[in-house]
Design a protein around this motif. Sequence first.
Motif, PDB file in Angstrom:
ATOM      1  N   TRP A  94       0.841  -1.103   0.018  1.00 51.03           N
ATOM      2  CA  TRP A  94      -0.079  -0.095  -0.068  1.00 51.03           C
ATOM      3  C   TRP A  94       0.867   1.017   0.176  1.00 51.03           C
ATOM      4  O   TRP A  94       1.829   1.575   0.848  1.00 51.03           O
ATOM      5  CB  TRP A  94      -0.861  -0.011   1.361  1.00 51.03           C
ATOM      6  CG  TRP A  94      -1.906   0.822   1.052  1.00 51.03           C
ATOM      7  CD1 TRP A  94      -1.895   2.270   1.928  1.00 51.03           C
ATOM      8  CD2 TRP A  94      -3.056   1.023   0.361  1.00 51.03           C
ATOM      9  NE1 TRP A  94      -3.080   3.095   1.514  1.00 51.03           N
ATOM     10  CE2 TRP A  94      -3.708   2.343   0.531  1.00 51.03           C
ATOM     11  CE3 TRP A  94      -3.680   0.163  -0.685  1.00 51.03           C
ATOM     12  CZ2 TRP A  94      -4.947   2.560   0.292  1.00 51.03           C
ATOM     13  CZ3 TRP A  94      -4.859   0.545  -1.231  1.00 51.03           C
ATOM     14  CH2 TRP A  94      -5.530   1.813  -0.946  1.00 51.03           C
ATOM     15  N   GLY A 132      -5.943   3.683   5.796  1.00 46.10           N
ATOM     16  CA  GLY A 132      -6.008   4.089   4.116  1.00 46.10           C
ATOM     17  C   GLY A 132      -6.797   2.712   3.352  1.00 46.10           C
ATOM     18  O   GLY A 132      -7.424   3.057   2.597  1.00 46.10           O
ATOM     19  N   TYR A 133      -6.031   1.752   3.567  1.00 48.97           N
ATOM     20  CA  TYR A 133      -6.382   0.444   2.811  1.00 48.97           C
ATOM     21  C   TYR A 133      -7.889   0.208   3.202  1.00 48.97           C
ATOM     22  O   TYR A 133      -8.528  -0.051   2.301  1.00 48.97           O
ATOM     23  CB  TYR A 133      -5.617  -0.785   3.028  1.00 48.97           C
ATOM     24  CG  TYR A 133      -6.046  -1.926   2.451  1.00 48.97           C
ATOM     25  CD1 TYR A 133      -5.893  -2.203   1.295  1.00 48.97           C
ATOM     26  CD2 TYR A 133      -6.572  -2.973   3.437  1.00 48.97           C
ATOM     27  CE1 TYR A 133      -6.197  -3.459   0.424  1.00 48.97           C
ATOM     28  CE2 TYR A 133      -7.011  -4.099   2.765  1.00 48.97           C
ATOM     29  CZ  TYR A 133      -6.981  -4.429   1.317  1.00 48.97           C
ATOM     30  OH  TYR A 133      -7.219  -5.464   0.757  1.00 48.97           O
ATOM     31  N   ASP A 135     -10.090   2.010   4.246  1.00 53.01           N
ATOM     32  CA  ASP A 135     -11.300   2.958   3.570  1.00 53.01           C
ATOM     33  C   ASP A 135     -11.177   2.628   2.150  1.00 53.01           C
ATOM     34  O   ASP A 135     -12.345   3.171   1.548  1.00 53.01           O
ATOM     35  CB  ASP A 135     -10.674   4.482   3.907  1.00 53.01           C
ATOM     36  CG  ASP A 135     -10.604   4.938   5.489  1.00 53.01           C
ATOM     37  OD1 ASP A 135     -11.331   4.120   6.174  1.00 53.01           O
ATOM     38  OD2 ASP A 135     -10.034   6.112   5.760  1.00 53.01           O
ATOM     39  N   SER A 136     -10.408   2.310   1.433  1.00 58.48           N
ATOM     40  CA  SER A 136     -10.456   2.199   0.098  1.00 58.48           C
ATOM     41  C   SER A 136     -11.450   0.884  -0.282  1.00 58.48           C
ATOM     42  O   SER A 136     -11.847   0.909  -1.300  1.00 58.48           O
ATOM     43  CB  SER A 136      -9.123   1.674  -0.520  1.00 58.48           C
ATOM     44  OG  SER A 136      -8.702   0.402  -0.263  1.00 58.48           O
ATOM     45  N   LEU A 137     -11.695   0.133   0.805  1.00 64.12           N
ATOM     46  CA  LEU A 137     -12.489  -1.174   0.253  1.00 64.12           C
ATOM     47  C   LEU A 137     -14.035  -0.659   0.731  1.00 64.12           C
ATOM     48  O   LEU A 137     -14.852  -1.110   0.005  1.00 64.12           O
ATOM     49  CB  LEU A 137     -12.051  -2.207   1.665  1.00 64.12           C
ATOM     50  CG  LEU A 137     -10.782  -2.751   1.538  1.00 64.12           C
ATOM     51  CD1 LEU A 137     -10.662  -3.958   2.807  1.00 64.12           C
ATOM     52  CD2 LEU A 137     -10.616  -3.369   0.319  1.00 64.12           C
TER      53      LEU A 137
END
Length: 138
Positions: A94, A132-133, A135-137
Amino acid sequence: MRILGLDLGTKTLGVAVSDELGWTAQGIETIKINEASHDYQLGRLSEIIGEHSVEKIVLGIPKNMNGTLGPRAEASQHFAQLLEKKFQLPVILWDERLTTMAAERMLISADVSRKKRKQVIDKMAAVMILQGYLDSLN
């Protein structure tokens, strides 16, 4: 499904883990490592993975501002391969540009002392990488 977030440095490894629903990231600890001698404290990581029933790992990869990969990014790629081989879990690389700086700013604004910041900065960076990861999902 819990996800482990990692921020790899040359001397420390910041560790965070998601909640069971995969919504939030919490800092676990900062592990002292010795990258030069390839001592990544995999035994401790194995304990954390077992304790939290981790099914996936998100590892920060420090890209240059122009998107290219430098020596630190290559170290992260090597570490990702090591983690996949050792734990038989998927490892997601990431983009972690500026996460350590953002974590530092957040700790400064919270009036955390310089000594204390040094102890928790990598753990906070791991939280920001994992969040961050996550939230991207969603």
